[in-house]
Design a protein around this motif. Sequence first.
Motif, PDB file in Angstrom:
ATOM      1  N   GLU A  98       0.818  -1.216   0.000  1.00  0.00           N
ATOM      2  CA  GLU A  98       0.000   0.000   0.000  1.00  0.00           C
ATOM      3  C   GLU A  98       0.850   1.263   0.000  1.00  0.00           C
ATOM      4  OE1 GLU A  98      -3.252   0.234  -0.403  1.00  0.00           O
ATOM      5  OE2 GLU A  98      -3.435  -1.936  -0.515  1.00  0.00           O
ATOM      6  N   LEU A  99       2.038   1.192   0.632  1.00  0.00           N
ATOM      7  CA  LEU A  99       2.905   2.365   0.643  1.00  0.00           C
ATOM      8  C   LEU A  99       3.716   2.452  -0.646  1.00  0.00           C
ATOM      9  CD1 LEU A  99       4.184   2.352   4.330  1.00  0.00           C
ATOM     10  CD2 LEU A  99       2.794   4.120   3.251  1.00  0.00           C
ATOM     11  N   ARG A 100       4.050   1.302  -1.165  1.00  0.00           N
ATOM     12  CA  ARG A 100       4.880   1.272  -2.367  1.00  0.00           C
ATOM     13  C   ARG A 100       4.132   1.827  -3.586  1.00  0.00           C
ATOM     14  NH1 ARG A 100       9.381  -1.942  -4.265  1.00  0.00           N
ATOM     15  NH2 ARG A 100       9.213  -1.808  -6.519  1.00  0.00           N
ATOM     16  N   THR A 101       2.829   1.518  -3.664  1.00  0.00           N
ATOM     17  CA  THR A 101       2.062   1.940  -4.836  1.00  0.00           C
ATOM     18  C   THR A 101       2.066   3.470  -5.011  1.00  0.00           C
ATOM     19  OG1 THR A 101       0.715  -0.005  -4.485  1.00  0.00           O
ATOM     20  CG2 THR A 101      -0.150   1.605  -6.044  1.00  0.00           C
ATOM     21  N   GLU A 127      -1.114  12.757   0.091  1.00  0.00           N
ATOM     22  CA  GLU A 127      -2.176  12.852   1.094  1.00  0.00           C
ATOM     23  C   GLU A 127      -2.719  11.470   1.456  1.00  0.00           C
ATOM     24  OE1 GLU A 127      -4.786  15.730  -0.638  1.00  0.00           O
ATOM     25  OE2 GLU A 127      -3.563  17.402   0.121  1.00  0.00           O
ATOM     26  N   ARG A 128      -2.821  10.606   0.446  1.00  0.00           N
ATOM     27  CA  ARG A 128      -3.318   9.258   0.723  1.00  0.00           C
ATOM     28  C   ARG A 128      -2.342   8.488   1.607  1.00  0.00           C
ATOM     29  NH1 ARG A 128      -4.262   4.411  -1.565  1.00  0.00           N
ATOM     30  NH2 ARG A 128      -2.868   4.691  -3.312  1.00  0.00           N
ATOM     31  N   MET A 129      -1.045   8.716   1.350  1.00  0.00           N
ATOM     32  CA  MET A 129      -0.054   8.040   2.192  1.00  0.00           C
ATOM     33  C   MET A 129      -0.123   8.539   3.628  1.00  0.00           C
ATOM     34  SD  MET A 129       3.243   7.491  -0.208  1.00  0.00           S
ATOM     35  CE  MET A 129       4.308   8.125   0.990  1.00  0.00           C
ATOM     36  N   ILE A 130      -0.355   9.834   3.793  1.00  0.00           N
ATOM     37  CA  ILE A 130      -0.477  10.383   5.152  1.00  0.00           C
ATOM     38  C   ILE A 130      -1.690   9.767   5.848  1.00  0.00           C
ATOM     39  CG2 ILE A 130      -0.943  12.490   6.487  1.00  0.00           C
ATOM     40  CD1 ILE A 130       0.708  14.024   4.399  1.00  0.00           C
TER      41      ILE A 130
END
Length: 266
Positions: A45-48, A83-86
């Motif tokens: 999820e973080l890599r994408t 923002e999605r990663m945050i």
Amino acid sequence: VKLTFTTIYSKGKGSAGTIAVLQDVTDQEKLEESRREFVANVSHELRTPLTTIKSYLEALEDGALEDPQLSAKFVSVTRNETERMIRLVTDLLQLSRLDSRQAVISRELTDVAEMLDEVADRFSFQLEQRSIDIAIQVAPEVGEITLDRDRIDQVLDNLVSNAIKYTADSGLISIGAHRPEPQLLEISVQDNGMGIPKKDLSRIFERFYRVDKARSRSMGGTGLGLSIAREIVRAHGGTIMLESELGQGTRVTFTLPYTLNEEAAV
Ligand code: ADP
């Protein structure tokens, strides 16, 4: 059941014998397995978004910067992904606190009708943009309850934002609250959106479980909303369930217990 053999050596004498250990490891292995799966999911999820950000930054470096229109678009994609990663990391931190029981539930007396009105207000812009109607119905006996306002707001926000995400324009969302038993508050969030296939229902509260990963991602979802909602409700001593009919809509219902003082006020 796992059988392990351990050979015991005693000093200078070579092997002194073997110990056989029989151990029920099914639960332990399941836990290990779900941990491995969780770490793999988090990494993915973080890599994408990171891969997306990298490729857009490279495109900017390779000349897109010279094109004002293109560069504005690329910067905006990069910001959305950031923002999605945050959001993802914030959700993960929140889950880890709830898991380790570090999260303190600080209850305050709350007027349920007021709380639900405020949820709808927070989404009024999005609702208006998508022409989605929202109806709130609170039974008169519901009154006030003590709950952790910030956390229950988060549960409600997750449920209402899902209802909006997975409902077509001009849809309808209904929020209801009633008191099926003197010591129980029941709140439900219902939509007439796309619904969830039967085969996915049993896993829907699992972390990162999504019916349609691409759709969820494009809507800014992290796949953690329902699992966070479940942990928060459980921390309050309540339960949560989801019912859905494909193509018809979805209803999520959760309960919260009234404390003794409130019960006496009935
Ligand atoms: P997400 O960030 O993907 O929305 P959630 O944990 O909140 O993560 O929800 C998990 C999945 O459950 C969603 O990806 C979606 O497939 C499904 N889902 C949740 N709420 C609804 C709803 N109201 N209508 C249809 N599908 C839903």
